[in-house]
Design an enzyme around this catalytic site. Structure first.
Site, short mmCIF file in Angstrom:
data_model
loop_
_atom_site.label_atom_id
_atom_site.label_comp_id
_atom_site.label_asym_id
_atom_site.label_seq_id
_atom_site.Cartn_x
_atom_site.Cartn_y
_atom_site.Cartn_z
N ARG A 126 2.92 -33.52 -8.99
CA ARG A 126 2.97 -32.50 -7.95
C ARG A 126 4.04 -31.50 -8.36
O ARG A 126 5.06 -31.86 -8.95
CB ARG A 126 3.35 -33.09 -6.57
CG ARG A 126 2.21 -33.85 -5.90
CD ARG A 126 1.14 -32.92 -5.37
NE ARG A 126 0.02 -33.64 -4.76
CZ ARG A 126 -1.08 -34.00 -5.41
NH1 ARG A 126 -1.21 -33.75 -6.68
NH2 ARG A 126 -2.04 -34.62 -4.76
N HIS B 168 -4.47 -26.59 -10.96
CA HIS B 168 -4.59 -27.86 -10.22
C HIS B 168 -6.02 -28.38 -10.21
O HIS B 168 -6.70 -28.42 -9.19
CB HIS B 168 -4.08 -27.71 -8.78
CG HIS B 168 -3.79 -29.04 -8.15
ND1 HIS B 168 -2.94 -29.20 -7.07
CD2 HIS B 168 -4.22 -30.29 -8.44
CE1 HIS B 168 -2.87 -30.49 -6.75
NE2 HIS B 168 -3.65 -31.16 -7.57
N GLU C 99 1.35 -23.48 -4.85
CA GLU C 99 0.03 -23.08 -5.34
C GLU C 99 -0.69 -22.19 -4.31
O GLU C 99 -0.57 -22.41 -3.11
CB GLU C 99 -0.81 -24.33 -5.59
CG GLU C 99 -0.19 -25.19 -6.69
CD GLU C 99 -0.82 -26.57 -6.80
OE1 GLU C 99 -0.24 -27.38 -7.52
OE2 GLU C 99 -1.86 -26.81 -6.16
#
Lengths: 333, 313
Positions: free
Chosen positions: A250, A297, A279
């Site tokens: 993460r 991602h 993000e």
């Protein structure tokens, strides 16, 4: 197979099928539809015109199971509106969207993604490492710009063999990464909450010492209060000027501002990043660097993983409603 | 030693160049305004040629150097050297085997991951700001895909070993079946291509293996198949490869080598299912130094009448 639940008053049809609440469709549902869950009655909160708290108050009082994607934070407030909840099935590899202590307090079981995604995520981590060390993306850009000629040499990369790779978090993903990189002649070491007696890789009890002895750090752990900004300036400086950081965990596990500074000031040699603190925002400085590889991602986003996740979710829900053990229960919160 | 003439054909490595300059009378062919003239001028003192994957001693050059004793290649592939002519004239030939095996195999796997998981393309996606508008699409899983290897030599075996760590079943084609391996053998490249999802070229370039990957093989590999070339450009019929990719008859390609380096077919630049590298198979600081030392060591051995380190001829 599906045991009928015993609802209070509610106005849905198909009273025989067990109810599963879905607040927001997980990626598998967006891509595959929901036919794989035909044996369940889905309460689709996002399709209702009602605000969420009203919807839940009216329709979800007797719901026992919730299917949730990773991006949807499951907070105390939501739990308060779900008095009958006994199970959450998450399609996310990470658990940082779930208030774990609160779930534990209420005795709600959590079925995780298990190791459904582990190979794909590990593949991406290895791909990033080879890309950064051997400059694959940079070289591809170079060729496509028409810069290749026999007079100037494209910069040399760095060999993988014998690199000391420090894996941060030796769970399912970390172990798949280790297995792959061993075949390249990398030397594997790790840090983890607990030492794993079944593996022979050298164990480090803290990430700073691991970084000092490593050429590469690969972040494979989950985001918790303990791991937030665990990869800080000290760790990155300990990794050193030839060091490479790969993050498939993460974004917030790394202090992103410090990472950018270290890269800008050449305190680190490179990075491969699938995740970021905010993000889809990516620090501007990274967008023009040749020694980083950036990815939006998507480490789990293969059709193979998503299909496997459909089966996995169905399996967990079936197990729960037939009073059998979950496929992938989260223990040791 | 200072009067031994060594002809270096193209720039390949600064350290090697500097060391050759220190130890020998080094002639740098690429600096000559008129190459044939240059060669003629210095032919009587040139006793060694240093080439690489891009340039070697062909028949013409060998004939022009009557005092040539040894050709030392800064590469493992020697397809640019006229080996028959060297044998005929008693000229020794050395290359750099083993020391670059790992780097080339690493790159092969890197290309597989880059093509299947679209590493370069999604990096472009992020850099161009597109992520703010939407997620990137799905990409194909690499682990577990069947990998077919043309040539199960040192590099082929190293590729196999790495792919196995990703649970990839391995199959191969070779001139003869290998008795000491458990990998599945196919007696032709077309059959190999029909039975794998990722086809890797890892054999030497000879007359027999030129265009070993042709239209039939590419069609057999198919719209979900991926070609990885870490051998030599001429292993693959390049125009056929380009049309197969452009027409969607081939799923993707990861290329480190091309038929006419440094030319790369421009039709490939617009494709998101290819990854294009500028012949960097052995391109690491560590390996190039070891390769250079091997070239220097072979030359030194020859000129001190000691056994060569890595002779081919």
């Amino acid at each position: 197979m599906a045991t009928p639940n015993h609802p209070g008053n509610h106005d849905h049809q198909s009273k025989e099928l067990p109810q599963v609440l879905v607040l927001e469709p997980p990626p598998i549902m967006k891509l595959h539809g929901d036919r794989f869950l035909n044996d369940f009655q889905l309460l689709k909160a996002w399709e209702s015109p009602l605000p969420l708290d009203q919807f839940l108050s009216i329709h979800a009082q007797s719901v026992k199971a919730l299917l949730t994607p990773g991006r949807y934070p499951l907070t105390r407030n939501i739990l308060q509106l779900l008095p009958s909840l006994q199970l959450v099935v998450t399609t996310s590899a990470g658990l940082n969207h779930i208030d774990l202590p609160e779930f534990q307090r209420r005795g709600i079981a959590i079925a995780s993604a298990g190791d459904v995604y582990s190979e794909d995520v590990a593949d991406m981590a290895v791909g990033f490492l080879i890309d950064v060390l051997r400059k694959i993306s940079a070289a591809d850009r170079y060729v496509r710009k028409g810069l290749w000629d026999t007079k100037t040499e494209f910069p040399l990369g760095s060999k993988l063999c014998s690199k000391r790779v420090g894996i941060v978090g030796l769970g399912s993903i970390g172990q798949e990464v280790a297995k792959r990189l061993q075949a390249f002649g990398c030397r594997i070491m790790y840090t983890s909450r607990n030492k794993k007696p079944s593996v022979s890789y050298p164990y480090y009890s803290n990430v700073l010492e691991l970084a000092a002895d490593s050429d590469v750090l690969i972040i494979c752990c989950g985001l918790t209060e303990q791991t937030r900004h665990m990869i800080n300036k000290d760790v990155m400086l300990a990794l050193g000027k030839e060091g490479v950081v790969i993050n498939i965990g993460r974004g917030a596990i790394i202090d992103e501002k410090e990472l950018v500074q270290c890269l800008v000031q050449r305190e680190l040699a490179g990075a491969g990043l699938d995740v970021f603190e905010n993000e889809p925002h990516v620090p501007r400085e990274l967008l023009t660097m040749d020694n980083v590889v950036l990815s939006p991602h998507r480490a789990v986003r293969t059709p193979e993983s998503l299909t496997a996740m459909c089966e996995h979710v169905k399996g967990n829900l079936e197990a729960f409603f037939s009073n059998k053990p979950l496929l992938s229960p989260v223990m040791n919160i | 030693m200072g009067s031994i003439g060594v002809l270096m054909l193209i720039p390949m490595n600064t350290y090697l160049e500097q060391e050759l300059q220190k130890r020998y009378n080094l002639f740098k062919l690429w600096t000559a305004p008129q190459k044939p003239q240059f060669i003629k001028e210095h032919a009587n003192s040139i006793r060694a040629v240093v080439g690489n994957a891009g340039a070697g001693a062909d028949a013409e050059l060998i004939e022009a150097l009557p005092r040539l004793e040894i050709v030392s290649s800064f590469s493992v592939g020697v397809d640019k050297i006229d080996l028959a002519k060297c044998r005929e004239k008693g000229i020794r030939v050395t290359n750099t085997p083993d020391v670059l095996t790992e780097d080339v195999a690493d790159l092969a796997i890197g290309l597989m991951l880059a093509v299947l998981r679209r590493l370069c393309e999604s990096d472009r996606y992020v850099r161009s700001g597109k992520w703010k508008k939407g997620d990137y699409k799905l990409t194909t899983k690499f682990s577990g895909k069947t990998v077919g290897i043309i040539g199960l030599g040192r590099i082929g075996m190293a590729v196999a070993k790495r792919a196995e760590a990703f649970n990839c079943p391995i199959c191969y084609y070779s001139r003869t079946e290998k008795s000491d391996t458990k990998y599945k053998y196919y007696p032709s490249v077309v059959e190999l291509a029909s039975n794998c999802q990722i086809l890797v070229v890892a054999c030497p370039l000879t007359e027999e293996t030129r265009h070993i990957v042709n239209r039939e093989v590419l069609n057999a590999l198919g719209p979900k198949g991926v070609l990885i070339n870490i051998g030599r450009g001429p292993h693959v019929d390049e125009p056929e490869l380009v049309s197969a990719l452009v027409e969607g008859r081939l799923g993707g390609a990861g290329l480190d080598v091309y038929e006419h380096e440094p030319e790369v077919p421009e039709e490939l630049f617009g494709l998101e299912n290819v990854v294009l590298l500028p012949h960097v198979g052995s391109g690491t600081v560590e390996t190039r130094k070891v390769m250079a030392d091997l070239v220097l060591g072979n030359l030194e051995a020859h000129f001190s009448n000691k056994p060569l380190l890595t002779p081919l001829v």
